[in-house]
Design an enzyme around this catalytic site. Structure first.
Site, PDB file in Angstrom:
ATOM      1  N   PRO A  40       0.514  -0.745   0.064  1.00  0.00           N
ATOM      2  CA  PRO A  40       0.053   0.229  -0.117  1.00  0.00           C
ATOM      3  C   PRO A  40       0.380   1.828  -0.439  1.00  0.00           C
ATOM      4  CG  PRO A  40      -0.710  -1.509   1.285  1.00  0.00           C
ATOM      5  CD  PRO A  40       0.120  -2.294   0.883  1.00  0.00           C
ATOM      6  N   TYR A  41       2.215   1.217   0.336  1.00  0.00           N
ATOM      7  CA  TYR A  41       3.079   2.383   0.461  1.00  0.00           C
ATOM      8  C   TYR A  41       3.383   2.644  -0.908  1.00  0.00           C
ATOM      9  CZ  TYR A  41       7.321   5.369   1.666  1.00  0.00           C
ATOM     10  OH  TYR A  41       8.128   6.098   1.741  1.00  0.00           O
ATOM     11  N   VAL A  42       3.521   1.784  -1.531  1.00  0.00           N
ATOM     12  CA  VAL A  42       4.189   1.305  -2.858  1.00  0.00           C
ATOM     13  C   VAL A  42       3.010   2.685  -3.357  1.00  0.00           C
ATOM     14  CG1 VAL A  42       6.025   0.322  -4.998  1.00  0.00           C
ATOM     15  CG2 VAL A  42       5.627  -0.256  -1.858  1.00  0.00           C
TER      16      VAL A  42
END
Lengths: 217, 217
Positions: A131-133
């Site tokens: 999700p961060y990426v």
């Protein structure tokens, strides 16, 4: 004297960048900080500050960018904070800053992203990192979809080692460490080199001088 | 007979929509589901299924959309799951489906959003809800930035009450409840009415027939 707004000035790259900009002969920094308590560091450097929270409305940013010639967005929640902050800072904060830039007609925008934000890297990441990426991917794509004069910098594994002034850059380099101080130098060199407009590149520690490396992108 | 891919077919709106589509005279449904165990409901209706996970690569979706004429994206993590899923399903899943649509040259795309996804509503939301609203905002904006024939539907507070077939629609209506069954009817009516292309509207329970309401947007 061109003025550069550093968004995320109180961060580890931000402080180094503001310091470098102040030492340069033809740029000056304006530090965007979250609260007054963060101002001391910048006042001691003689740097103008503006207090604004990335979770506020676009209006706040429009005021912050009003008198600058370029914007560097180096705020980031980091990969290990809650995903709430990842969305609100790394995506919404970045896009609101782009909107403010457009609205104030500031064309130059340098975004500090993460090392690999391609569609493939979202799939390759484990489920807690993906999700961060993804959020970084969308912030990058959003910027590329604007007509701003953008540069997107993808640093390798950041360290607090002293900078060497030597890096490797490219669209696909081997992942490796890079001192934050050298990333700050690469940002400064990018601001000073219009060949970086419309480009994105990865940066790791290497063997070329920052100036030559940035000129090769 | 036009075929409609329902992404999120096993959801509460999805099941109602697939059922309605199968009853209609000139549309047929294809249900995209996450795993084989979800297939029984659709097989009993005589509906074609395709198994694909929204966290997979775009290639998977391209196969899923290959033989359809329109796509309805009604998958959603809901406002109360972890923000990880919100990013991966509501934003990344939606955008990957759009990319697959473009790649397979499927032009018609109906997105089920949440009631209010404006920039202002992100600011107005409390800190735990704001990231969800932001993600929905970016999915909506992403779709508007494509050249797909989109319709974005913003339902009010969803209930499992029996549908009345009576709704109010508009760009800014008062927040209120609306049965999921009526949202399914609004989706079907939108698929059947090209006046909804390039439009977005809110839907709550009301006083107009679904057909007239959708024709008025």
């Amino acid at each position: 004297m061109k003025k550069v707004l550093v968004v995320g000035a109180n961060g580890q790259i931000g402080k180094r960048l503001v310091t470098l900009i102040q030492k340069s002969s033809h740029l000056e920094a304006k530090a965007m900080i979250r609260n007054r308590e963060q101002a001391t560091f910048f006042k001691n450097l003689g740097v103008q500050t503006v207090v604004a929270d990335l979770e506020e409305g676009v209006d706040t940013f429009v005021k912050a960018v009003a008198d600058v010639d370029a914007i560097v967005f180096t705020a980031g929640s980091g990969g290990h904070t809650g995903k709430d902050k990842t969305i609100m800072v790394d995506l919404d904060g970045a896009v609101k800053t782009m909107e403010a830039a457009k609205s104030a007609n500031i064309r130059r925008f340098v975004l500090i992203s993460s090392f690999d934000t391609t569609r493939e890297s979202i799939l390759d990441a484990n489920s807690s990192f993906a999700p961060y990426v993804a959020v970084k991917h969308y912030a990058d794509e959003w910027l590329k979809g604007t007509d701003l004069d953008y540069t997107i910098i993808h640093p390798g594994v950041l360290t607090n080692d002293e900078g060497t002034g030597q890096v490797n850059v490219g669209s696909k380099v081997e992942r490796g460490e890079v001192p934050r101080e050298d990333i700050a130098r690469v940002i400064l060199a990018s601001l000073e080199n219009d060949k970086t407009i419309g480009k994105e590149f990865q940066v790791v520690g290497g063997t070329k001088s920052v100036k030559d490396a940035v000129d090769s992108v």
